[in-house]
Scaffold this motif. Sequence first.
Motif, PDB file in Angstrom:
ATOM      1  N   LYS A  21       0.807  -1.225   0.000  1.00  0.00           N
ATOM      2  CA  LYS A  21       0.000   0.000   0.000  1.00  0.00           C
ATOM      3  C   LYS A  21       0.842   1.278   0.000  1.00  0.00           C
ATOM      4  O   LYS A  21       0.336   2.351   0.294  1.00  0.00           O
ATOM      5  N   LYS A  22       2.115   1.147  -0.338  1.00  0.00           N
ATOM      6  CA  LYS A  22       2.982   2.320  -0.400  1.00  0.00           C
ATOM      7  C   LYS A  22       2.879   2.972  -1.782  1.00  0.00           C
ATOM      8  O   LYS A  22       2.637   2.305  -2.782  1.00  0.00           O
ATOM      9  N   VAL A  23       3.078   4.301  -1.781  1.00  0.00           N
ATOM     10  CA  VAL A  23       3.003   5.044  -3.042  1.00  0.00           C
ATOM     11  C   VAL A  23       4.337   4.960  -3.774  1.00  0.00           C
ATOM     12  O   VAL A  23       5.398   5.210  -3.190  1.00  0.00           O
ATOM     13  N   LYS A  24       4.256   4.594  -5.019  1.00  0.00           N
ATOM     14  CA  LYS A  24       5.450   4.501  -5.852  1.00  0.00           C
ATOM     15  C   LYS A  24       5.243   5.378  -7.084  1.00  0.00           C
ATOM     16  O   LYS A  24       4.152   5.408  -7.661  1.00  0.00           O
ATOM     17  N   PHE A  25       6.279   6.119  -7.464  1.00  0.00           N
ATOM     18  CA  PHE A  25       6.169   7.006  -8.620  1.00  0.00           C
ATOM     19  C   PHE A  25       6.672   6.282  -9.869  1.00  0.00           C
ATOM     20  O   PHE A  25       7.820   5.852  -9.936  1.00  0.00           O
ATOM     21  N   THR A  26       5.775   6.150 -10.839  1.00  0.00           N
ATOM     22  CA  THR A  26       6.073   5.415 -12.063  1.00  0.00           C
ATOM     23  C   THR A  26       6.057   6.356 -13.255  1.00  0.00           C
ATOM     24  O   THR A  26       5.174   7.203 -13.376  1.00  0.00           O
ATOM     25  N   LYS A  27       7.029   6.188 -14.138  1.00  0.00           N
ATOM     26  CA  LYS A  27       7.067   7.015 -15.346  1.00  0.00           C
ATOM     27  C   LYS A  27       5.955   6.581 -16.290  1.00  0.00           C
ATOM     28  O   LYS A  27       5.849   5.412 -16.637  1.00  0.00           O
ATOM     29  N   ILE A  28       5.103   7.519 -16.672  1.00  0.00           N
ATOM     30  CA  ILE A  28       3.985   7.189 -17.555  1.00  0.00           C
ATOM     31  C   ILE A  28       4.212   7.654 -18.987  1.00  0.00           C
ATOM     32  O   ILE A  28       3.489   7.239 -19.900  1.00  0.00           O
ATOM     33  N   GLY A  29       5.191   8.533 -19.198  1.00  0.00           N
ATOM     34  CA  GLY A  29       5.448   8.963 -20.568  1.00  0.00           C
ATOM     35  C   GLY A  29       6.150  10.298 -20.658  1.00  0.00           C
ATOM     36  O   GLY A  29       6.791  10.758 -19.699  1.00  0.00           O
TER      37      GLY A  29
ATOM     38  N   LYS B 204       2.494  21.117 -25.805  1.00  0.00           N
ATOM     39  CA  LYS B 204       1.042  21.304 -25.807  1.00  0.00           C
ATOM     40  C   LYS B 204       0.347  20.421 -24.775  1.00  0.00           C
ATOM     41  O   LYS B 204      -0.875  20.453 -24.654  1.00  0.00           O
ATOM     42  N   GLY B 205       1.116  19.607 -24.065  1.00  0.00           N
ATOM     43  CA  GLY B 205       0.523  18.753 -23.054  1.00  0.00           C
ATOM     44  C   GLY B 205       0.082  17.397 -23.566  1.00  0.00           C
ATOM     45  O   GLY B 205      -0.602  16.661 -22.863  1.00  0.00           O
ATOM     46  N   ILE B 206       0.457  17.052 -24.803  1.00  0.00           N
ATOM     47  CA  ILE B 206       0.125  15.734 -25.350  1.00  0.00           C
ATOM     48  C   ILE B 206       1.074  14.706 -24.741  1.00  0.00           C
ATOM     49  O   ILE B 206       2.289  14.895 -24.736  1.00  0.00           O
ATOM     50  N   LEU B 207       0.509  13.640 -24.214  1.00  0.00           N
ATOM     51  CA  LEU B 207       1.297  12.614 -23.537  1.00  0.00           C
ATOM     52  C   LEU B 207       1.592  11.459 -24.492  1.00  0.00           C
ATOM     53  O   LEU B 207       0.694  10.884 -25.098  1.00  0.00           O
ATOM     54  N   VAL B 208       2.880  11.137 -24.613  1.00  0.00           N
ATOM     55  CA  VAL B 208       3.315   9.964 -25.374  1.00  0.00           C
ATOM     56  C   VAL B 208       3.703   8.897 -24.361  1.00  0.00           C
ATOM     57  O   VAL B 208       4.530   9.136 -23.488  1.00  0.00           O
ATOM     58  N   SER B 209       3.084   7.738 -24.479  1.00  0.00           N
ATOM     59  CA  SER B 209       3.296   6.668 -23.504  1.00  0.00           C
ATOM     60  C   SER B 209       4.765   6.299 -23.371  1.00  0.00           C
ATOM     61  O   SER B 209       5.534   6.362 -24.334  1.00  0.00           O
ATOM     62  N   SER B 210       5.152   5.883 -22.168  1.00  0.00           N
ATOM     63  CA  SER B 210       6.550   5.531 -21.900  1.00  0.00           C
ATOM     64  C   SER B 210       6.987   4.271 -22.630  1.00  0.00           C
ATOM     65  O   SER B 210       8.179   3.956 -22.688  1.00  0.00           O
ATOM     66  N   GLU B 211       6.040   3.522 -23.210  1.00  0.00           N
ATOM     67  CA  GLU B 211       6.429   2.331 -23.961  1.00  0.00           C
ATOM     68  C   GLU B 211       7.068   2.696 -25.297  1.00  0.00           C
ATOM     69  O   GLU B 211       7.669   1.853 -25.950  1.00  0.00           O
ATOM     70  N   PHE B 212       6.910   3.953 -25.699  1.00  0.00           N
ATOM     71  CA  PHE B 212       7.505   4.414 -26.949  1.00  0.00           C
ATOM     72  C   PHE B 212       8.775   5.243 -26.665  1.00  0.00           C
ATOM     73  O   PHE B 212       9.205   5.367 -25.536  1.00  0.00           O
ATOM     74  N   TYR B 213       9.338   5.795 -27.736  1.00  0.00           N
ATOM     75  CA  TYR B 213      10.545   6.618 -27.676  1.00  0.00           C
ATOM     76  C   TYR B 213      11.719   5.820 -27.104  1.00  0.00           C
ATOM     77  O   TYR B 213      12.382   6.230 -26.154  1.00  0.00           O
ATOM     78  N   GLN B 214      11.955   4.667 -27.720  1.00  0.00           N
ATOM     79  CA  GLN B 214      13.034   3.797 -27.282  1.00  0.00           C
ATOM     80  C   GLN B 214      14.387   4.499 -27.357  1.00  0.00           C
ATOM     81  O   GLN B 214      15.269   4.271 -26.526  1.00  0.00           O
TER      82      GLN B 214
END
Length: 287
Positions: A147-155, A160-170
């Motif tokens: 139940k601990k908070v962990k910070f995960t990279k989402i992208g 302009k604030g458009i989010l590109v998922s972290s699974e891309f941009y290898q």
Amino acid sequence: MAKIIPISSKTRNRNSEINNRRKELKTKRRLNTILVLMRTLLIISFAGGAFWLLTLPHWVIRSSDEITVKGNKFLSENEVKKLIPLSYPQPLLTLSIEDLKENLKAKIPFEDIVINREILPPKITIKVLERQPVAVAFAPVVSPKNKKVKFTKIGYLDSKGILVSSEFYQNLKDDKKLLPNLEIVGNYNHYSPYWEDLYPLINSSSIKITKINWQNPNNIILRTKLGTVYMGAYTSQFPQKLTLLTKIKQLPQKVNLNEIIYIDLSDPDFPSIKEKKPPKEKSEQKK
């Protein structure tokens, strides 16, 4: 004895005209039948010819090796090719460029895509315009185990604030020099409506800002070269607060930054500094 009624010349002419019309109609019918047969044969010939052309090995791409990707800097070529929804062998003439473009944009928010096909040699060229990442986005995730908070990279965010998922941009993962220097932590849905206005302010600040903590929308926390700065909620006063931060850039000359816990600019009319308590003397500790 029966009377013989002579046939006038007018009657003869009418009969002749009727016979001629009948012959003309028969001739037209024959011609129409021939034309219909010719059209049918032509359609069948065209259809067969088109099918033959489409199946020619010279007009078909047989693997992703015949696809060229240009303009990519953050995405690897293999990443782009994996996103292409094609089955092989792929006839080039039946390939819908618009459908292919829409499918690619649905999988990753490219700013623009241009697709060209070439017949000889058979090839597809995909030119992409990627969104320039300006910040790395992290979101708090609660671990189901402890139940601990962990910070995960989402992208990655663009300006302009458009989010590109972290699974891309290898390529960003492989080349750290391409990574943005700015991080933002918090719920994407909370800060995304303001990002297009907020980022230019952050980017143009003469005080380098490396992190934005938006976990609490009532108190946005910045990590700067002057230390931790409390900014309060994002309101119309935010530009004024950043200007005030610029005015105190000479602070290190007056105060030891290591002694500062945070700078509070939540109320720009009454800025303050929270300092660490001075260590107690040994004699006082014994008492």
